[in-house]
Design an enzyme around this catalytic site. Structure first.
Site, PDB file in Angstrom:
ATOM      1  NE  ARG A 153     -16.289 -36.967   1.599  1.00  0.00           N
ATOM      2  CZ  ARG A 153     -16.542 -36.344   1.341  1.00  0.00           C
ATOM      3  NH1 ARG A 153     -17.895 -36.163   1.669  1.00  0.00           N
ATOM      4  NH2 ARG A 153     -15.946 -35.571   0.663  1.00  0.00           N
ATOM      5  CG  HIS A 173     -20.609 -38.469  -0.994  1.00  0.00           C
ATOM      6  ND1 HIS A 173     -20.955 -39.328   0.871  1.00  0.00           N
ATOM      7  CD2 HIS A 173     -21.630 -38.956  -1.050  1.00  0.00           C
ATOM      8  CE1 HIS A 173     -21.841 -39.803   0.944  1.00  0.00           C
ATOM      9  NE2 HIS A 173     -22.429 -39.835  -0.663  1.00  0.00           N
ATOM     10  CE1 TYR A 204     -18.213 -31.216   0.159  1.00  0.00           C
ATOM     11  CE2 TYR A 204     -18.800 -31.472  -2.686  1.00  0.00           C
ATOM     12  CZ  TYR A 204     -18.919 -32.225  -0.624  1.00  0.00           C
ATOM     13  OH  TYR A 204     -17.780 -33.372  -0.602  1.00  0.00           O
TER      14      TYR A 204
HETATM   15  C1  LIG Z   1     -32.603 -41.521   3.736  1.00  0.00           C
HETATM   16  C2  LIG Z   1     -31.460 -41.263   2.716  1.00  0.00           C
HETATM   17  N1  LIG Z   1     -32.018 -40.092   2.455  1.00  0.00           N
HETATM   18  C3  LIG Z   1     -30.528 -39.403   1.869  1.00  0.00           C
HETATM   19  C4  LIG Z   1     -29.853 -39.953   0.849  1.00  0.00           C
HETATM   20  C5  LIG Z   1     -28.695 -40.058  -0.244  1.00  0.00           C
HETATM   21  N2  LIG Z   1     -27.321 -39.705   0.801  1.00  0.00           N
HETATM   22  C6  LIG Z   1     -26.286 -40.452   0.138  1.00  0.00           C
HETATM   23  S1  LIG Z   1     -24.906 -40.394   1.832  1.00  0.00           S
HETATM   24  C7  LIG Z   1     -25.734 -38.914   2.431  1.00  0.00           C
HETATM   25  C8  LIG Z   1     -24.636 -38.349   3.434  1.00  0.00           C
HETATM   26  C9  LIG Z   1     -24.597 -39.597   4.510  1.00  0.00           C
HETATM   27  O1  LIG Z   1     -23.834 -38.656   5.602  1.00  0.00           O
HETATM   28  P1  LIG Z   1     -23.519 -39.203   6.756  1.00  0.00           P
HETATM   29  O2  LIG Z   1     -24.124 -39.819   7.488  1.00  0.00           O
HETATM   30  O3  LIG Z   1     -22.748 -37.915   7.371  1.00  0.00           O
HETATM   31  O4  LIG Z   1     -22.185 -40.508   6.526  1.00  0.00           O
HETATM   32  P2  LIG Z   1     -20.943 -40.270   5.426  1.00  0.00           P
HETATM   33  O5  LIG Z   1     -21.006 -40.566   3.628  1.00  0.00           O
HETATM   34  O6  LIG Z   1     -20.214 -39.112   5.582  1.00  0.00           O
HETATM   35  O7  LIG Z   1     -19.892 -41.960   5.651  1.00  0.00           O
HETATM   36  C10 LIG Z   1     -26.721 -38.269   1.920  1.00  0.00           C
HETATM   37  C11 LIG Z   1     -27.100 -37.599   2.223  1.00  0.00           C
HETATM   38  C12 LIG Z   1     -29.374 -41.220   1.106  1.00  0.00           C
HETATM   39  N3  LIG Z   1     -28.653 -42.422   0.639  1.00  0.00           N
HETATM   40  N4  LIG Z   1     -30.721 -42.417   1.745  1.00  0.00           N
END
Ligand SMILES: Cc1ncc(C[n+]2csc(CCOP(=O)(O)OP(=O)(O)O)c2C)c(N)n1
Ligand SMILES: [Mg+2]
Length: 354
Positions: free
Chosen positions: A254, A258, A267
């Site tokens: 990425r 985020h 971070y």
């Molecule tokens: C069930 C849940 N827990 C926490 C969140 C908050 N949250 C949003 S994105 C994210 C990270 C997800 O990371 P990843 O699966 O690696 O996908 P990326 O964002 O890197 O594409 C989190 C913890 C959420 N949306 N849903």
């Protein structure tokens, strides 16, 4: 095949390799499309970030760096297949034929991007924000398709962070038990917000988790659009031929934050980005060497992409805000008494208090 859970599948040569060839069975047109859609996606992504800075759209999750993974995977889908995307999959949407203006309309908070397109044509489910909740849905739809004798395969997109969710385990487990025609396409982009991949799981790879569920796991270079296309095509074929699910780990990065409300400098080391190839540059170098892609082709493509994005933004901006009561549409297939009541309780002008 289990060994592919550890190795990294690559097709595109390194930048300095002299042997470049067009892969068997891939037309020059597809090859060009694989690049053109990545450029369109990048152009759109940059525009979306600037629209957010201007306060014209809500929070946006950029995909810069992940274009090859997304375009390669979505191109491998056949028309009958069904995509379950995440909030970061705009390059997949574009590949899948979602209208750019509908995506902007959605980001402007005026409706869901699939409201006005026929879901039966798109074969694409709405995005899910709660992490991993799309995975059991995808397996259910895959099982239903198999039960009805449809030829469809469900492909669920997920991130590295999603593999820590219970829904991931439940979906993989039941897909394995019932040989559901499902492809789990994991974009390991190195982070779940601020949590690095090393803190997400003690497994050496994400792909190897498939072993525990009794199906294939494949690890692919996610910045190699041809390798992703190959690996996903093979997984879809296997699922369609009753060969069961596949978990694909596309290793990528990425490049941006985020979301537009995140500051990654807090971070992670700024220099880290330099260790990762830009998938667009890699594909472009390949086209230059195989199909005589020229400076002129490049300029024309970028101009076309800018025009398309600009036209989509103007079309979406020209629309007025939706009627507030439309927020109840599409929640259930049929009318629901509770929503009827809430609709009655809506103030005359809900925008007035803002
Ligand atoms: C069930 C849940 N827990 C926490 C969140 C908050 N949250 C949003 S994105 C994210 C990270 C997800 O990371 P990843 O699966 O690696 O996908 P990326 O964002 O890197 O594409 C989190 C913890 C959420 N949306 N849903
Ligand atoms: Mg991630």
């Amino acid at each position: 095949m289990a060994s592919q859970a550890q190795d990294l599948v690559r097709v595109l040569p390194d930048e300095d390799a002299d042997e470049r060839r067009t892969p068997d069975g891939l037309s020059e047109e597809t090859l060009r499309n694989l690049y053109e859609t990545q450029v369109l996606a990048r152009t759109f992504d940059e525009k979306a970030i600037s629209l957010h800075r201007q306060g014209r759209i809500g929070t946006y999750a950029p995909m810069q760096g992940q274009e090859a993974a997304q375009v390669g995977a979505a191109t491998a889908l056949r028309e009958a297949d069904i995509l379950f995307p995440t909030y970061r999959d705009h390059a997949m949407f574009l590949t899948r034929g979602l209208q750019l203006a509908e995506i902007v309309h959605h980001l402007m908070g005026r409706g869901n991007y699939i409201d006005r397109q026929d879901p039966a044509d798109l074969r694409t489910f709405p995005i899910t924000i709660p992490i991993a909740t799309q995975l059991p849905h995808a397996v259910g739809v895959a099982m239903a398709a198999a039960y009805k004798g449809d030829d469809a395969v469900a492909m669920a997109s997920l991130g590295d962070g999603a593999t820590s969710e219970g829904d991931f385990h439940e979906a993989c487990n039941i897909a394995g038990v019932f040989d559901a025609p499902t492809v789990f396409f994991c974009q390991n982009n190195g982070y779940a917000i601020s949590v690095p991949r090393e803190r997400q799981t003690a497994s050496a790879t994400i792909a190897q988790k498939a072993d525990a569920y009794g199906f294939e796991g494949v690890r692919v270079d996610g910045n190699d659009v041809l390798a992703v296309y190959d690996v996903v095509s093979e997984a879809i074929e296997r699922a369609r031929d009753d060969g069961g699910p596949t978990l694909i780990e596309a290793v990528t990065y990425r490049r941006g934050p985020h979301t537009t409300t995140d500051d990654p400098d807090v971070y992670r080391d700024e220099d880290e980005r330099a260790d990762w190839e830009d998938p667009l540059e890699r594909t472009r170098a390949y086209l230059e060497a195989t199909v005589d892609w020229s400076e002129g082709d490049e300029r024309a493509l970028r101009e076309r992409a800018r025009d398309r994005v600009q036209a989509a933004v103007e079309a979406a901006a020209a629309e007025s805000d939706p009627e507030p009561e439309t927020m109840f549409d599409h929640v259930y297939a049929a009318d629901h008494p509770r929503y009827r009541q809430q609709r009655r309780e809506l103030p005359e002008d809900p925008y007035a208090s803002h």
